[in-house]
Design a protein around this motif. Structure first.
Motif, PDB file in Angstrom:
ATOM      1  N   GLY A 171      40.472  65.338  16.645  1.00  0.00           N
ATOM      2  CA  GLY A 171      41.616  64.784  15.941  1.00  0.00           C
ATOM      3  C   GLY A 171      42.891  65.512  16.324  1.00  0.00           C
ATOM      4  O   GLY A 171      42.871  66.497  17.066  1.00  0.00           O
ATOM      5  N   GLY A 172      44.002  65.025  15.817  1.00  0.00           N
ATOM      6  CA  GLY A 172      45.295  65.663  16.040  1.00  0.00           C
ATOM      7  C   GLY A 172      46.119  65.590  14.775  1.00  0.00           C
ATOM      8  O   GLY A 172      46.108  64.573  14.077  1.00  0.00           O
ATOM      9  N   LEU A 173      46.816  66.676  14.464  1.00  0.00           N
ATOM     10  CA  LEU A 173      47.667  66.721  13.280  1.00  0.00           C
ATOM     11  C   LEU A 173      49.067  66.288  13.696  1.00  0.00           C
ATOM     12  O   LEU A 173      49.735  66.959  14.481  1.00  0.00           O
ATOM     13  N   LEU A 174      49.486  65.155  13.177  1.00  0.00           N
ATOM     14  CA  LEU A 174      50.722  64.490  13.588  1.00  0.00           C
ATOM     15  C   LEU A 174      51.680  64.401  12.418  1.00  0.00           C
ATOM     16  O   LEU A 174      51.274  64.096  11.295  1.00  0.00           O
ATOM     17  N   THR A 175      52.963  64.664  12.661  1.00  0.00           N
ATOM     18  CA  THR A 175      53.969  64.478  11.623  1.00  0.00           C
ATOM     19  C   THR A 175      54.970  63.413  12.056  1.00  0.00           C
ATOM     20  O   THR A 175      55.280  63.270  13.240  1.00  0.00           O
ATOM     21  N   LEU A 176      55.466  62.675  11.083  1.00  0.00           N
ATOM     22  CA  LEU A 176      56.490  61.670  11.296  1.00  0.00           C
ATOM     23  C   LEU A 176      57.637  61.956  10.331  1.00  0.00           C
ATOM     24  O   LEU A 176      57.392  62.331   9.173  1.00  0.00           O
ATOM     25  N   ARG A 177      58.859  61.785  10.802  1.00  0.00           N
ATOM     26  CA  ARG A 177      60.012  61.952   9.933  1.00  0.00           C
ATOM     27  C   ARG A 177      60.980  60.799  10.163  1.00  0.00           C
ATOM     28  O   ARG A 177      61.298  60.486  11.316  1.00  0.00           O
ATOM     29  N   ARG A 178      61.416  60.191   9.075  1.00  0.00           N
ATOM     30  CA  ARG A 178      62.380  59.098   9.191  1.00  0.00           C
ATOM     31  C   ARG A 178      63.751  59.683   9.516  1.00  0.00           C
ATOM     32  O   ARG A 178      64.217  60.608   8.844  1.00  0.00           O
ATOM     33  N   ARG A 179      64.392  59.160  10.532  1.00  0.00           N
ATOM     34  CA  ARG A 179      65.715  59.654  10.902  1.00  0.00           C
ATOM     35  C   ARG A 179      66.749  59.286   9.830  1.00  0.00           C
ATOM     36  O   ARG A 179      66.685  58.203   9.239  1.00  0.00           O
ATOM     37  N   ASP A 180      67.694  60.179   9.601  1.00  0.00           N
ATOM     38  CA  ASP A 180      68.770  59.888   8.651  1.00  0.00           C
ATOM     39  C   ASP A 180      69.613  58.727   9.149  1.00  0.00           C
ATOM     40  O   ASP A 180      70.054  57.880   8.362  1.00  0.00           O
ATOM     41  N   ARG A 181      69.836  58.707  10.477  1.00  0.00           N
ATOM     42  CA  ARG A 181      70.600  57.621  11.089  1.00  0.00           C
ATOM     43  C   ARG A 181      69.827  57.090  12.294  1.00  0.00           C
ATOM     44  O   ARG A 181      69.543  57.844  13.219  1.00  0.00           O
ATOM     45  N   PRO A 182      69.485  55.805  12.296  1.00  0.00           N
ATOM     46  CA  PRO A 182      68.781  55.241  13.456  1.00  0.00           C
ATOM     47  C   PRO A 182      69.618  55.385  14.723  1.00  0.00           C
ATOM     48  O   PRO A 182      70.851  55.383  14.679  1.00  0.00           O
ATOM     49  N   LEU A 183      68.947  55.489  15.852  1.00  0.00           N
ATOM     50  CA  LEU A 183      69.634  55.636  17.129  1.00  0.00           C
ATOM     51  C   LEU A 183      70.174  54.316  17.646  1.00  0.00           C
ATOM     52  O   LEU A 183      71.064  54.298  18.501  1.00  0.00           O
ATOM     53  N   VAL A 184      69.617  53.197  17.169  1.00  0.00           N
ATOM     54  CA  VAL A 184      70.116  51.865  17.537  1.00  0.00           C
ATOM     55  C   VAL A 184      70.176  51.019  16.265  1.00  0.00           C
ATOM     56  O   VAL A 184      69.457  51.284  15.292  1.00  0.00           O
ATOM     57  N   PRO A 185      71.020  49.968  16.250  1.00  0.00           N
ATOM     58  CA  PRO A 185      71.186  49.206  15.009  1.00  0.00           C
ATOM     59  C   PRO A 185      70.194  48.074  14.794  1.00  0.00           C
ATOM     60  O   PRO A 185      69.880  47.730  13.654  1.00  0.00           O
ATOM     61  N   SER A 186      69.696  47.480  15.875  1.00  0.00           N
ATOM     62  CA  SER A 186      68.907  46.255  15.754  1.00  0.00           C
ATOM     63  C   SER A 186      67.444  46.503  16.078  1.00  0.00           C
ATOM     64  O   SER A 186      67.096  46.747  17.231  1.00  0.00           O
ATOM     65  N   ARG A 187      66.588  46.418  15.076  1.00  0.00           N
ATOM     66  CA  ARG A 187      65.176  46.704  15.306  1.00  0.00           C
ATOM     67  C   ARG A 187      64.502  45.620  16.131  1.00  0.00           C
ATOM     68  O   ARG A 187      63.810  45.914  17.109  1.00  0.00           O
ATOM     69  N   ALA A 188      64.678  44.352  15.770  1.00  0.00           N
ATOM     70  CA  ALA A 188      63.981  43.272  16.472  1.00  0.00           C
ATOM     71  C   ALA A 188      64.415  43.198  17.932  1.00  0.00           C
ATOM     72  O   ALA A 188      63.578  43.089  18.840  1.00  0.00           O
ATOM     73  N   GLU A 189      65.711  43.252  18.192  1.00  0.00           N
ATOM     74  CA  GLU A 189      66.198  43.167  19.561  1.00  0.00           C
ATOM     75  C   GLU A 189      65.755  44.368  20.382  1.00  0.00           C
ATOM     76  O   GLU A 189      65.378  44.238  21.553  1.00  0.00           O
ATOM     77  N   TYR A 190      65.805  45.540  19.777  1.00  0.00           N
ATOM     78  CA  TYR A 190      65.412  46.745  20.506  1.00  0.00           C
ATOM     79  C   TYR A 190      63.925  46.715  20.844  1.00  0.00           C
ATOM     80  O   TYR A 190      63.536  47.051  21.971  1.00  0.00           O
TER      81      TYR A 190
END
Length: 250
Positions: A171-190
């Motif tokens: 296994g692997g111990l993985l962490t995720l953190r939500r960015r305070d500000r996304p690097l791009v504005p459009s999720r679907a297009e990106y």
């Protein structure tokens, strides 16, 4: 701390029995703040020390027999009998934590990444999945598609002997953190853009991008400014290089 409850193979139950790994996991959660939602607590090897952090704790367990035992063992936690894939998460900032069933890792990660409001996640997943998500040795398309909104970090490898019963892989111990500000504005297009580059034809990401319709001069400038080596593949880019390439798109 050992759990003597036997895991069910059909539920992908491989319980942690390594004190070293449990301590590392809990330390990673302790570095976050806010209520905790534990995914698949099983026999409570993580639930018990997580409860000692003194934060609101909800444990979502699909196995009714384990959920019942856990309520008695950790009365301070709210134990919910149910499937995390269908569980309604809090609509306030919270932290996700869990030793994920290896056979459901991808489905659970997709559910987590699409869920709002959580700020950080500490997850124990298959080693190769942890490496790919953290971009070690090259990022997967899924990681690249979510990078503008989340940071992924690989904390350590977890040997199969740390579980009972032992799985076939580490296994692997993985962490995720939500960015305070996304690097791009459009999720679907990106996300569509990343898919097009990952699946496009060419001898490197710059050639693929030009074939996908990006101006050759702008792509060349992007490669210079972002210090992208000639012949670099889509898997070789980091989060900020991807965001910068997306801004080149007309």
């Amino acid at each position: 701390m050992r759990t003597h409850v036997q895991g069910q193979h059909e539920l992908g139950q491989n319980f942690l029995v390594s004190r070293e790994i449990i301590d590392a996991f809990v330390a990673a959660v302790a570095a976050t703040s806010g209520p905790i939602v534990e995914i698949g607590p099983g026999g409570g090897a993580l639930t018990v020390p997580l409860a000692r952090l003194g934060r609101p704790l909800t444990a979502v367990e699909i196995d009714p027999r384990l959920a019942g035992a856990l309520r008695r063992r950790v009365p301070s936690a709210r134990v919910v009998t149910g499937d995390f894939l269908r569980h309604r998460l809090p609509d306030v900032p919270h932290v996700l934590a869990g030793n994920l069933p290896f056979h459901l890792t991808t489905a659970l990660l997709r559910r987590i990444l699409r869920a709002p409001d959580w700020t950080a996640a500490v997850l124990l997943v298959q080693w190769e999945v942890a490496r790919r998500r953290a971009g070690v040795g090259g990022a997967s398309m899924m990681t690249a598609q979510w990078w503008p909104w989340f940071e992924f970090a690989l904390l350590r490898r977890v040997p199969a002997r740390a579980f009972r019963p032992a799985p076939a892989v580490d296994g692997g111990l993985l962490t995720l953190r939500r960015r305070d500000r996304p690097l791009v504005p459009s999720r679907a297009e990106y996300r569509a853009f990343v898919h097009a580059i990952f699946t496009g034809r060419g001898r490197g990401v710059a050639e693929i991008a030009v074939r996908a319709g990006l101006p050759r001069r702008d792509v060349a400038r992007w490669a210079r400014e972002q210090r992208v080596p000639a012949g670099a593949l889509p898997k070789d880019l980091d989060a900020r290089q991807w965001a910068a390439l997306f801004r080149v798109a007309p």
